[in-house]
Each structure stands twice: as structure tokens, then as C-alpha cells.
Write a protein that holds these residues in place. Structure first.
Motif, PDB file in Angstrom:
ATOM      1  N   VAL A 562      43.183  61.245  30.869  1.00 13.20           N
ATOM      2  CA  VAL A 562      42.137  60.271  31.005  1.00 13.20           C
ATOM      3  C   VAL A 562      42.596  59.206  30.318  1.00 13.20           C
ATOM      4  O   VAL A 562      43.462  59.199  29.085  1.00 13.20           O
ATOM      5  N   ARG A 563      42.474  58.089  30.841  1.00 12.54           N
ATOM      6  CA  ARG A 563      42.744  56.711  30.305  1.00 12.54           C
ATOM      7  C   ARG A 563      41.732  55.758  30.356  1.00 12.54           C
ATOM      8  O   ARG A 563      41.160  55.519  31.261  1.00 12.54           O
ATOM      9  N   THR A 579      36.706  54.358  32.323  1.00 12.22           N
ATOM     10  CA  THR A 579      37.533  55.434  31.827  1.00 12.22           C
ATOM     11  C   THR A 579      38.134  56.253  33.142  1.00 12.22           C
ATOM     12  O   THR A 579      37.428  56.524  34.148  1.00 12.22           O
ATOM     13  N   VAL A 580      39.504  56.339  33.435  1.00 16.96           N
ATOM     14  CA  VAL A 580      40.034  56.836  34.543  1.00 16.96           C
ATOM     15  C   VAL A 580      40.543  58.069  34.359  1.00 16.96           C
ATOM     16  O   VAL A 580      41.142  58.341  33.469  1.00 16.96           O
ATOM     17  N   THR A 592      31.609  54.825  34.703  1.00 20.08           N
ATOM     18  CA  THR A 592      31.275  53.516  33.974  1.00 20.08           C
ATOM     19  C   THR A 592      29.955  53.747  33.441  1.00 20.08           C
ATOM     20  O   THR A 592      29.442  54.789  33.746  1.00 20.08           O
ATOM     21  N   GLY A 593      29.396  52.650  33.337  1.00 21.94           N
ATOM     22  CA  GLY A 593      28.154  52.809  32.543  1.00 21.94           C
ATOM     23  C   GLY A 593      26.749  52.897  33.611  1.00 21.94           C
ATOM     24  O   GLY A 593      27.083  52.993  34.855  1.00 21.94           O
ATOM     25  N   GLY A 594      25.591  52.880  33.057  1.00 27.15           N
ATOM     26  CA  GLY A 594      24.508  52.948  34.302  1.00 27.15           C
ATOM     27  C   GLY A 594      23.952  51.415  34.241  1.00 27.15           C
ATOM     28  O   GLY A 594      24.681  50.471  34.164  1.00 27.15           O
ATOM     29  N   GLY A 595      22.638  51.292  34.487  1.00 28.15           N
ATOM     30  CA  GLY A 595      22.252  50.121  34.746  1.00 28.15           C
ATOM     31  C   GLY A 595      22.802  49.262  35.782  1.00 28.15           C
ATOM     32  O   GLY A 595      22.728  50.046  37.023  1.00 28.15           O
ATOM     33  N   ALA A 666      35.099  68.584  32.159  1.00 29.74           N
ATOM     34  CA  ALA A 666      34.856  68.013  30.841  1.00 29.74           C
ATOM     35  C   ALA A 666      35.876  67.258  30.368  1.00 29.74           C
ATOM     36  O   ALA A 666      37.267  67.485  30.444  1.00 29.74           O
ATOM     37  N   LEU A 667      35.360  65.980  29.827  1.00 27.58           N
ATOM     38  CA  LEU A 667      36.281  64.991  29.175  1.00 27.58           C
ATOM     39  C   LEU A 667      36.133  65.026  27.743  1.00 27.58           C
ATOM     40  O   LEU A 667      34.870  65.046  27.101  1.00 27.58           O
TER      41      LEU A 667
END
Length: 851
Positions: A562-563, A579-580, A592-595, A666-667
Motif C-alpha cells: 500500500v502506498r 491510497t494505492v 479516496t474520500g467520499g463527498g 484488509a488494509l
């Protein structure tokens, strides 16, 4: 301007030649764009749109930085054009609550660089505005550079000084889209093939969008304005009415344009306690009112000019002027004006109108490239006040891929047309929400205010459990997300000594439970609903190379790694933090986030992907739980056979495993600075995922956690939030994220970052804490240094319950952003002493997150 034959092709076609369309055309010309054509269904320059029936009043101050910056640029541009009356603007207060609001005005103005904002006493207001009854007011806010634009004069100037070619009396009948790209604009005078098109039709924005097959949430609403007959009290100013529109083709009632073209000689005024504004038109008085029930117009029936009327003007409805129909006001517009401006009591009206202009569901403009049609741009829901600034911003964006004003890059997350969720295009929804925004234009909107209508549209699979746990839901992008849970009320007593009492403006719509959830998560384990967050699947034989070109960090990572990285624009501004996760050799998950993140960030990736790469925005396709706290590993290990030890699943690694029967990715990441995991599952498994974790953690005192705790915890750790702490205003060095940049790779924005590194970092983000107060600060309030000069403003703030201090994050000049530097923050009229601190404020050694 041309009345000749339409060209058969143009590089750029702008539909609409009002305030915004003309501004975009002019600024494109200034940037060197060639072959720009502007068309409008009305005559030029008096098109019949809202630009020519508006009174032209410009109040620049807003809680929104981008709105304030755009307004100030516009006022300076109009001054240079010679079409601006800089008479100043005064907002009066008739209540204590409004005086507090006006103090916020001063603080926002200082934060965003408006010149010399002032609070005035009643007599000082009357010195500027003699028609105001000083007994009716408690004071006022004065902005000396506010004023009024001569709308017709500005349109004429744009047309004469732009290299674009303008065609009036030209109705657009279709927008030709082929292969998902705009190809041509069909008109009643012929077809214009084009490489890109800008929709700047405001009141007709929805109809124009439909021609391209997209639903733009642009709601037209009627608005009242009257101009009196000449008043004795204003006789010294005279009048040129009758000569202002000579030789111009004016649709409908010429009187409207005649009076709107008459300049003010006194400051423009607002009485927001009664949803009113006013200015003089020479020797007459103009009065505008939002003080009536919302009067939405069906966006499909806007119509065109006729001999008898202007297309965007409806008949004046006297009952809305003389009766109290506004749901939040007890007084009619006429009664309130009679009290404030006694000279208006018996005045006859020379001109009346119900003029139409537009609102989006959140009240902000809709600008930028559309998600559905390539090379089709929106420049909608913009008033005269911001038109020059947004015209410049859109032109820079189109030409240079960087939205900016002369003062620097501009964050467009809150105004991007791609921010709207899919449901907002439904006509009933955006008309209702637009009507609500109209009603609220001059209302004092509380912090964290939430609408009551159109709720429950987007619910995670955990919604029923959350509701049973007493979730206080807030809506973002249509998602219902919990801010805190009443089931955790017992924790408030447990942590009473560590939860500071809050009162005043920032305490509204808060709960001490948020602090209790924060502290409990640091002590035990909590579950956070992340379903509104989005995953973007990138796959194909060139997926790795594609992400390497679009991400600022080195994402040539192993399967299971994860990066953290950034997406940047060409100017090095931060479009997103992501987050990749490498799932397989040719398959990645980008979170990425929501909204507004899925629409903005997902589309940005998708439109840049080559044919060998597939980009799928999985908005709503996965249900996700954040499992955080020192007992998180113990709880998760009870539910899975996988090795999730520190060696089996290290920090910033990912693993496919089962939670009970539920397949998850799972991250091992945490947004709160504690040991924890993000568990991403297909949405149909979501409810079982929650149930499994909940049952396994009962004896560990597992609790639900809301967004309030998330915010305070992430600020203690200095974790960034896109759209709040980081955006296209800042580059990674300024934002304290150099570790997310690898200049040994090639990526979008690299050249700009190399130049920025060479020139040095002039400002950077830093935490500050209050020296002797536990008050929570508000965003947008000025940070002061030395002689009280504003050197920054609060980006985000909360109370750090684990460190026992009030935290704010701000960008400061590099020489000020050194730990130990003393600064002050002006908030709600109080000057707080504060100190610049090193970050992170909590657990700097990362012992908790790495255990």
C-alpha cells in the motif's frame, strides 16, 4: 461583435453572452486562445438574461475563500474597465445575532485579504447612508471596495475588447455529442463544429445541458426588485433615465434596463435580518427582496424573449412584497423597508420585477469540465459579483489545466461541476434544494446545519444498526453518515475530566459524545462506517505505468503493498490524496474520500487512462469498516483465520482474507493514529461484516464511532483532509507532504514541483494550539502575527481530547511557521493567544499505530 453569417467551425464555442460567457471569452482572448465564438438567443448586449435585469450590487465578503477571491478580482477588473462604482457596501444589523455575524464578516475579510473591513456604530452607518433610521439598527459592516457594476456597460466592454466573435439572436438547438465528446453546436442559423464548448446560459443551464444529454442541477428562482419614483431625499443626485439604453435593442420593458443602468452615489446596503438589500439609482431608491417564499421556475419552461417581456423577468407579485410569506421571517419586505428607510413609506414604484436567477443544491457555482461529455465545460450559477473571477479561472483551467487567479492557484473542489452526486440531476431534487438555498441567502446558517428534505437517499448496509445505536446522521453527497451515537452517552461520564465544555458559535450542533468516542477509540476499539468513501479499480496491462504517470509518489510496488500518494494538476496543486493498493500484477485499488471525491478524482483518472487501462469508480459498490484502537487486532483475529500479526500484515500492507464468511480486502492503515484496519467488502456483504465484528467485540467494549471523533483524532495526528487542509491552492511541499512525492519518477505536475523546490517554500502548513483556552475555533478566521497583521487563516480546527488542547491548522509564512512562534487568532471577536507547534501533536514516534 458580428451580425454576419455564422462560421461553420470554431475551436471554442461559448453558449451565452451574459456576464459569465463574456468574461470567459475575454479571458480566453487574454491568454492567447484563437477562434472563439460566442452565441446568444437574445440581442447584444441586452440579451434578456439575468445579467441585464440585475441591479449589479457587489458585496465581496463570504465565508468561502474562493467566492471572496473571485469577487475581489471581479471588482478590480471592473474598476480597470471603468464600469464599476466603488461606493462601498454596508450590511446593517437589527439583532445581536446579526452583529455577531457581522464580526464574522470582518474576520473572513481579513483572512482572505479584502481591504480595510470595518464594524460601524449606528450613527456611523447613517453618515454613509442617510436614508437609514439609526434607531432601527445596532450597527453595520463596511467594506469600502464593495459597489455596483454597470451590467450593460460591462457587457459592451467585453464584446469590444475581446478577440472572440459574438453573435446575438442565435438560438442553440442542439449540442452534438459523438463518442462521448462534444463535436458541434447546432443553431437556428447553422451548425458550428467545435473542439470544445462552454455552457454559460445560467437560467437556461438545465435546458442547455439536456441538449448534450446531461442533467445539470441548475434551479431558476424568481426574485423581487423595485425602483421608486424620484425621492426628495435623493434629489441632489439627479437622473439620466431615458438616455441610458439609447440605440440599444432591448427586449420587453426598456424601463428595467434604464433604471438598472443608473449609477448609485451612496454605499450599497443590506438588511439581512429581513432578507433585503438596497441602493440608490440616482434620485430614486432601488430595493431588492429575498423576503418571500421561494418561487421556483420550471427549468424546462424558461422560454425566450418576446415583444412584451424579457425572458428572465416575470410579472411582479405584489403579495410577496406586501405580505410576510417567507417561512423564517415575520415581516413583509415592504414593512421592513418602511421601518429601515422611512423615505420609502409612501413612495410609488417606477419599475417592478420578479427577476429570475439560479441556484444549485448547495448554493455554489458549477464550473469546470463536465464528467459525462469530454470538452464540454460548465460556467453556471454565477452572479455579477463573481463573474470576472470565475471567467478568468475557467479560462486558465481550459488553457493551462490549472484553475487560477492572479493571486495564485484556486481550490475548485467546492465549485466543480463534477462534485454533484448522480441523484442531484433529478429535477424535483435540485429545484427543492435550490429553493432552500434561495430562502437561506441572508439567513444565519448554523455550523454543521443539515437539510431536512430529501434525506436517506444513500444508506450504507450498516444504516439500520447505526439508527438503533442512536446515530446522529449528517448528509454529504446524499450519504447518511453518523456524526456521533447516542448509545455512547455513557462514555461522557467516564471521560468527563478530559472533555472540555464548549459554548458559543462553535458548540452548535456538537455533542460531548464526539469527544468520548475519540477517547474510547484511543483506549479500546471502535468501528467507523467508511461506506461513503470510494474505491477506484485500475486494471489492465498498462495499469502500473498509468498510475506511475498520474501519482506523485513511486507506486511501482509489490502485490499486497500500500502506498500513500497525491494526484496533482499541471501546476503542482493537490487534486487529491489517495491510497494505492496493488491487488494483483495488473490490478490496483485506489481509495479516496467520499463527498465530491468520486466524481472529481475518479473522472480525472478515467479521462487520462489509455485504451489498455480500465478505470472503474466503485462508488457505493463496497461497504467498508474502519476498525481502530489498541484492541483492533485482537477483535479482528477472532473473526479470521488469516495471519494479521505485525509480521503477517505489517503497516501499509493489504491482504485478502475472510471476516467470518465475508470476503474482504484488509488494509493495515489508520486515519486516526491507532492500530487498525480498513476492511473493504462487496456491498451485499456489508451487513454481515458489521454483525460479525460487533458480536466478536462485545466483551472488548467495541463501540461505534462517528465523524466528529474522526476529525479531532486526525488533527491530533496531522493527517490531511482534501478540500480542507490540502487542495489545489497548495503544492505538496507547502502542505507538508514531501514524502508523497518521488521526483525520480515522471508524473503530472512534476515540472511545477521542481520549479517550486528550486524557488523555496514561502508558506507551509503547521498546527497551532491555544495557550490558555479550550474553545474550538472556526475555519476561515485570521491568524495574526507581530503588529496584528493577518498572516494566515484557520483551515481546520477542533479540540484534541488526547492532548488536552485546542488545535488549529493553518498555512503560515515559512519564517513564522517555526515551532514556538507566538501568534494570535481572531475568532468571534476574541483574540486568542496561540503557539506554533511541531507535528504530530500526538504519538510522534508512531508507537501506537505500529504496535
Amino acid at each position: 461583435m458580428s451580425s454576419g453569417e455564422l462560421p461553420s467551425s470554431a475551436e471554442t464555442v461559448i453558449v451565452g453572452s451574459g456576464a459569465v460567457g463574456c468574461s470567459v471569452a475575454y479571458h480566453l482572448s487574454e491568454l492567447g486562445a484563437q477562434d472563439v465564438v460566442v452565441v446568444d438567443q437574445g440581442p447584444l448586449p441586452v440579451t434578456g438574461g439575468s445579467s441585464v435585469h440585475a441591479p449589479g450590487i457587489m458585496f465581496q465578503t463570504s465565508p468561502s475563500k474562493v467566492q471572496t477571491k473571485a469577487a475581489h478580482y471581479t471588482s478590480r477588473l471592473f474598476s480597470e474597465m471603468g464600469v464599476y462604482d466603488e461606493v462601498g457596501g454596508i450590511e446593517v444589523a437589527r439583532s445581536d445575532e446579526r452583529m455577531d455575524f457581522l464580526q464574522r464578516r470582518v474576520e473572513n475579510a481579513r483572512s482572505y485579504g479584502l481591504p480595510d473591513p470595518q464594524l460601524l456604530g449606528p450613527e456611523e452607518v447613517v453618515e454613509h447612508l442617510p436614508l437609514v433610521d439609526s434607531d432601527e439598527i445596532l450597527g453595520g459592516y463596511y467594506s469600502p471596495t464593495d459597489g455596483r457594476v454597470d451590467g450593460i456597460g460591462a457587457l459592451q466592454w467585453y464584446i469590444e475588447h475581446s478577440d472572440a466573435t459574438f453573435y446575438g439572436d442565435t438560438e442553440v438547438t442542439d449540442l452534438v455529442v459523438e463518442g462521448g465528446t462534444i463535436r458541434a453546436v447546432e443553431t437556428d442559423r447553422g451548425r458550428i463544429d467545435c473542439e470544445r464548448c462552454v455552457v454559460a446560459t445560467n437560467n437556461w443551464g438545465y435546458q442547455t445541458g439536456r441538449l448534450a444529454g446531461i442533467d445539470l442541477p441548475i434551479a431558476p428562482v424568481e426574485h423581487q426588485y423595485v425602483v421608486t419614483e424620484p425621492l426628495d431625499e435623493l434629489s441632489e443626485y439627479g437622473s439620466s433615465v431615458g438616455d441610458n439604453t439609447t440605440d440599444l435593442d432591448v427586449p420587453g420593458n426598456r424601463d428595467i434596463q434604464e433604471f438598472m443602468s443608473e449609477a448609485p452615489t451612496q454605499p450599497v446596503g443590506r438588511d439581512q435580518d429581513h432578507s433585503l438589500y438596497f441602493r440608490n439609482h440616482g434620485d430614486a431608491l432601488g430595493m431588492g427582496s429575498y423576503n418571500h417564499e421561494s418561487l421556483p421556475v420550471d427549468p424546462e419552461t424558461m422560454g425566450a424573449n418576446s415583444e412584451d417581456r424579457q425572458a428572465s423577468v416575470r410579472e411582479f407579485s405584489r403579495r410577496h412584497w406586501e405580505r410576510a410569506t417567507h417561512p423564517d421571517r415575520d415581516t413583509s419586505a415592504k414593512q421592513a423597508f418602511d421601518e429601515l428607510l422611512p423615505a420609502s413609506v409612501d413612495a410609488e414604484y417606477a419599475v417592478t420585477e420578479n427577476g429570475i436567477f439560479v441556484f444549485t443544491p448547495d448554493g455554489m457555482p458549477a464550473v469546470g469540465p463536465t464528467a459525462q461529455v469530454e470538452d464540454l465545460w460548465s460556467a453556471l450559477a454565477i452572479w455579477w459579483t463573481h463573474s470576472g473571477g470565475y471567467g478568468r479561472l475557467v479560462a486558465e483551467w481550459m488553457e493551462n489545466d490549472v484553475p487560477r487567479l492572479p493571486s495564485g492557484p484556486v481550490d475548485v473542489g467546492g465549485i466543480h461541476v463534477r462534485r454533484f452526486a448522480p441523484h442531484t440531476g433529478e429535477k424535483g431534487y435540485f429545484v427543492d434544494r435550490g429553493s432552500t438555498r434561495y430562502r437561506q441567502v441572508y439567513s444565519i446558517v448554523e455550523p454543521r446545519w443539515q437539510p431536512e428534505d430529501h434525506r436517506g437517499l444513500r444508506r450504507s448496509p450498516f444504516y439500520d444498526q447505526q439508527r438503533e445505536l442512536g446515530a446522529n446522521f449528517v448528509q454529504s453527497g446524499g450519504w447518511e453518515s453518523a456524526q456521533w451515537y447516542e448509545s455512547n452517552a455513557d462514555l461522557v461520564e467516564r471521560y468527563a475530566e478530559e472533555i472540555s465544555e464548549q459554548d458559543g458559535w462553535e458548540s452548535i450542533n456538537r455533542s460531548p459524545i464526539e469527544g468520548a468516542e475519540h477517547l474510547h477509540t484511543r483506549d479500546a476499539v471502535s468501528m467507523f462506517d467508511m461506506t461513503s468513501f470510494s474505491s477506484i479499480v485500475v486494471e489492465g496491462p498498462d495499469s502500473g505505468a498509468f498510475l506511475q504517470r498520474t501519482c506523485s509518489n513511486d507506486v511501482d510496488i509489490d502485490v499486497g503493498q500500500v502506498r500513500y500518494s497525491l494526484l496533482l494538476n499541471e501546476g503542482g496543486g493537490i487534486l487529491a490524496d489517495v491510497t494505492v493498493v496493488r491487488l494483483d500484477d495488473e490490478r490496483y485499488m485506489v481509495t479516496t474520500g467520499g463527498g465530491n471525491s468520486p466524481g472529481i478524482h475518479g473522472t480525472w483518472l478515467r479521462e487520462r487512462a489509455p485504451d489498455t487501462v480500465s478505470v472503474t469508480v466503485e462508488e457505493g459498490a463496497r461497504s467498508t469498516v474502519g476498525l481502530w484502537g489498541p484492541k483492533a487486532r485482537l477483535l479482528l483475529q477472532r473473526c479470521t483465520d488469516a495471519d494479521i500479526s505485525n509480521g503477517g500484515l505489517p503497516y501499509f500492507r493489504a491482504k485478502r482474507l475472510y471476516v467470518g464468511e465475508v470476503p474482504v480486502v484488509a488494509l493495515r492503515v489508520s486515519y486516526v493514529g491507532e492500530l487498525g484496519y480498513e476492511l473493504w467488502a462487496p456491498v451485499e456483504y456489508g451487513q454481515r461484516l458489521w454483525e460479525t465484528l460487533w458480536e466478536a467485540g462485545r466483551d472488548l467494549d467495541v463501540r461505534p464511532m462517528g465523524g466528529g471523533a474522526l476529525e479531532s483524532m486526525r488533527l491530533e495526528k496531522g493527517y490531511r483532509l482534501w478540500g480542507t487542509d490540502i487542495d489545489t491552492d497548495a503544492n505538496p511541499f507547502e502542505a507538508g507532504l514531501p514524502f508523497a512525492v518521488d521526483l525520480d519518477t515522471d508524473f503530472v505536475g512534476k515540472a511545477a514541483l521542481e520549479e517550486a523546490r528550486e524557488s523555496g517554500v514561502e508558506s507551509r502548513i503547521t498546527p497551532i494550539t491555544l495557550d490558555d483556552s479550550t474553545d474550538i475555533l472556526s475555519s476561515g478566521r485570521p491568524v495574526l502575527h507581530d503588529d496584528g497583521e493577518a498572516v494566515g487563516y484557520v483551515q481546520a480546527a477542533d479540540f484534541g481530547y488526547s492532548i488536552g488542547e485546542s488545535i488549529a491548522y493553518t498555512y503560515l509564512p515559512s519564517e513564522v511557521a517555526e515551532a514556538g512562534t507566538a501568534v494570535q487568532v481572531l475568532c468571534e471577536g476574541v483574540t486568542y493567544d496561540a503557539t506554533v507547534r511541531d507535528e504530530p501533536l500526538f504519538d510522534p514516534g508512531r508507537d501506537r499505530i505500529l504496535r
